[in-house]
Design an enzyme around this catalytic site. Sequence first.
Site, PDB file in Angstrom:
ATOM      1  N   ARG A 101       0.844  -1.203   0.000  1.00 14.90           N
ATOM      2  CA  ARG A 101       0.000   0.000   0.000  1.00 14.90           C
ATOM      3  C   ARG A 101       0.874   1.246   0.000  1.00 14.90           C
ATOM      4  O   ARG A 101       0.900   2.014   0.954  1.00 14.90           O
ATOM      5  CB  ARG A 101      -0.954  -0.055   1.183  1.00 14.90           C
ATOM      6  CG  ARG A 101      -1.935  -1.203   1.022  1.00 14.90           C
ATOM      7  CD  ARG A 101      -3.109  -1.100   1.945  1.00 14.90           C
ATOM      8  NE  ARG A 101      -4.353  -1.290   1.212  1.00 14.90           N
ATOM      9  CZ  ARG A 101      -5.555  -1.331   1.770  1.00 14.90           C
ATOM     10  NH1 ARG A 101      -5.685  -1.151   3.057  1.00 14.90           N
ATOM     11  NH2 ARG A 101      -6.627  -1.510   1.046  1.00 14.90           N
TER      12      ARG A 101
ATOM     13  N   GLN B  29      -0.937   2.683  -5.920  1.00 16.11           N
ATOM     14  CA  GLN B  29      -2.370   2.945  -5.700  1.00 16.11           C
ATOM     15  C   GLN B  29      -3.249   2.488  -6.857  1.00 16.11           C
ATOM     16  O   GLN B  29      -4.354   1.999  -6.655  1.00 16.11           O
ATOM     17  CB  GLN B  29      -2.584   4.441  -5.441  1.00 16.11           C
ATOM     18  CG  GLN B  29      -2.322   4.828  -3.999  1.00 16.11           C
ATOM     19  CD  GLN B  29      -2.604   6.299  -3.746  1.00 16.11           C
ATOM     20  OE1 GLN B  29      -2.897   7.048  -4.671  1.00 16.11           O
ATOM     21  NE2 GLN B  29      -2.521   6.692  -2.483  1.00 16.11           N
TER      22      GLN B  29
ATOM     23  N   ASP C 115      -4.045  -1.170  -6.520  1.00 17.29           N
ATOM     24  CA  ASP C 115      -4.611  -1.618  -5.249  1.00 17.29           C
ATOM     25  C   ASP C 115      -6.069  -2.061  -5.395  1.00 17.29           C
ATOM     26  O   ASP C 115      -7.007  -1.274  -5.228  1.00 17.29           O
ATOM     27  CB  ASP C 115      -4.484  -0.476  -4.235  1.00 17.29           C
ATOM     28  CG  ASP C 115      -4.901  -0.888  -2.835  1.00 17.29           C
ATOM     29  OD1 ASP C 115      -5.415  -2.022  -2.674  1.00 17.29           O
ATOM     30  OD2 ASP C 115      -4.714  -0.091  -1.903  1.00 17.29           O
TER      31      ASP C 115
ATOM     32  N   SER D  73      -8.476  -1.813  -2.403  1.00 14.94           N
ATOM     33  CA  SER D  73      -9.093  -0.496  -2.271  1.00 14.94           C
ATOM     34  C   SER D  73     -10.210  -0.295  -3.284  1.00 14.94           C
ATOM     35  O   SER D  73     -11.294   0.187  -2.939  1.00 14.94           O
ATOM     36  CB  SER D  73      -8.046   0.611  -2.445  1.00 14.94           C
ATOM     37  OG  SER D  73      -7.215   0.672  -1.315  1.00 14.94           O
TER      38      SER D  73
ATOM     39  N   TYR E 296      -3.904  -0.968   7.897  1.00 10.37           N
ATOM     40  CA  TYR E 296      -4.878  -1.678   8.706  1.00 10.37           C
ATOM     41  C   TYR E 296      -4.648  -1.390  10.177  1.00 10.37           C
ATOM     42  O   TYR E 296      -3.612  -0.837  10.559  1.00 10.37           O
ATOM     43  CB  TYR E 296      -4.800  -3.186   8.472  1.00 10.37           C
ATOM     44  CG  TYR E 296      -5.461  -3.582   7.196  1.00 10.37           C
ATOM     45  CD1 TYR E 296      -6.833  -3.803   7.156  1.00 10.37           C
ATOM     46  CD2 TYR E 296      -4.730  -3.723   6.025  1.00 10.37           C
ATOM     47  CE1 TYR E 296      -7.453  -4.150   5.986  1.00 10.37           C
ATOM     48  CE2 TYR E 296      -5.347  -4.066   4.841  1.00 10.37           C
ATOM     49  CZ  TYR E 296      -6.716  -4.295   4.829  1.00 10.37           C
ATOM     50  OH  TYR E 296      -7.335  -4.639   3.670  1.00 10.37           O
TER      51      TYR E 296
END
Lengths: 376, 376
Positions: free
Chosen positions: A122, A127, A130, A133, A226
């Site tokens: 991450r 991005q 990902d 996400s 997380y």
Amino acid sequence: MSITIAVPRETASGERRVAIVPSVIKQLDKLGVTLRMQRGAGEAGGFTDDLYEGATLVDDTSALYDGADIVLRVQPPSVEEAGKLPEGSLLLGFLTPHEGDSRIKNLQKRRVSSFALELVPRITRAQGIDALSSQGNIAGYKCALMAAHLSPKLFPMLTTAAGTVRPARVVVVGAGVAGLQAIATAKRLGAIVEAYDVRAATKEQVESLGGKFIDTGVSAEGEGGYARELTDEEKAQQAEVLAQHIAQSDAVVTTAAIPGRPAPTIIDAETVQRMKAGSVIVDMAAETGGNCELTEAGKEVVAHGVTIAGPKNIPSMAATHASEMYARNLCNLLALLIKDGEIHLDWDDQVVADSCLTHDGEIRHAPTRERVEGGN
Amino acid sequence: MSITIAVPRETASGERRVAIVPSVIKQLDKLGVTLRMQRGAGEAGGFTDDLYEGATLVDDTSALYDGADIVLRVQPPSVEEAGKLPEGSLLLGFLTPHEGDSRIKNLQKRRVSSFALELVPRITRAQGIDALSSQGNIAGYKCALMAAHLSPKLFPMLTTAAGTVRPARVVVVGAGVAGLQAIATAKRLGAIVEAYDVRAATKEQVESLGGKFIDTGVSAEGEGGYARELTDEEKAQQAEVLAQHIAQSDAVVTTAAIPGRPAPTIIDAETVQRMKAGSVIVDMAAETGGNCELTEAGKEVVAHGVTIAGPKNIPSMAATHASEMYARNLCNLLALLIKDGEIHLDWDDQVVADSCLTHDGEIRHAPTRERVEGGN
């Protein structure tokens, strides 16, 4: 000869997504690859075969995989299918590295270079790859909608000739990508939204969406975006403050997950009992045990007058857009793996190195290797 | 002795609403009436018995109706129940005057003064009594939500690291109270909304909510806020222009109703076939035959890749707020029927006169009288 990419029809029950959608074909062309699709692969997501311009359509997986260089999937292959993938090919998809040892061993045996989207680091540069996400975003939207759909109240304030209806109070637990989208969606619908996350740093994000942050006095920043697991005392304090807010709410969306571990129980049966009749809980963590003690995965149950929904595979409910975003994630990852029309695995690239599960007969992801090979 | 108002538990299958909610008890107190509730009447709407402060709770309908002066209902009583209402009492509720002759005859026999909320004139002074509007408002909200819930696409535009997702295109047919609320709700969710109504005067209302009005070149203003029925030619022209817009949409909500008559067919099977795979139709008129040819009341069907939902009794899905608004409508009507703690029917009041279905052994609503007594 150009690289051949093979996209099967997903086989997991209830899976409506597809790994490649027609709108990314241009991007694949730029990489100089040839696309081979299994007939009907995109159908459940709203992408009929005729929309895949320039792709070769084949009927079965043996024709699909014959001579294929790269296989793109949404869900992990079955154990059997993993054992039939082209020897030495690349496999990209969600691969649940924390479980499914036989499948992983088959990938190893076939010397498949498998890249698990769950393992993509991450970091800012990754991005666009990902998929946790992108799919979490969709799940958050869908869960807020589901809460509104199941509620016997309206979310927005309405001012009518028959008087004013007050806006619903929604509590969102967990302010990751999914939680933030749930907050945004409930706000769009006009609800009053409160949100909580063990990571106090999310306060600003919650507030930027118009939500009110619930301060329980407990913080637990963890690794990789997380949360870390809380101590029992912290849990009790968190639970009591949260329970007070939940008891006064009309709808709750819970999104608290710890990767590769059972979801934390945040709403116990007693808290459900304190809630108003007609309230709704949508538990996004149902598949990993649920954030609510009374959640049953794949079901809607009513307890103490409260409807508790435990939906499974939520992104698949918005299969069209979920597939679109997922396909873009895959194309962005492919762009790191293909150089000048050839497969080139650059192990100095953190994204490539971290997301690789198996390669050349080895399990490269250390925790998985220790688990799978530790017992040998 | 004060007037006794009796509120039964609704008996129609799937009905979760209740005629009186706790928040209007103050208003009833001001009218000087006594409230008697059947136990559990509000439960399905989220109003437990203990919330009805000051009300007498009784178990069965014989105890409920014994000596009661006014009965308040949501759905019409059954034929049998209509024959057991207290002689000469008042009955307020939805009474479907266009059907149920045996029930109406029983009300007549029992000399019940029945007031049908469907017959309340749509004049400014009666807006607070207009339950068709209050419930239509809720139905419009729920149908837009249902469309979003069933769609494999997201309604809002999302700008994410995995690229931009375009907003969904929603077409709302019929811009009455329900249609306007469907437009507002789809807009809240971020969709691009187009709307159509045969009454060109609704254009401004549609636009005020951010919707784009579809101009088919056909106008049909009717009486009482509803549309008149169109000629075949007008229908064909309307249908073709609409079909073009519908074919390009992701979701359609239809709300076209003609009171007491079958709903007009606006989307035929051919138009459904022209729609994109994965599109959704929510047909609010399912109970009266449907605005879509392929609608099946009470079901979700998939035809040509399009999901067609034909929900029944939609306001009941938001039973808490629907009951609240309905209860206020009833209280406002009661305020016209009760003067100084006594029942006083002022036949010079248009609202009282128009909404009365039966009184003193007569059917006062002319079209109903002609139908029920015409065949004698």
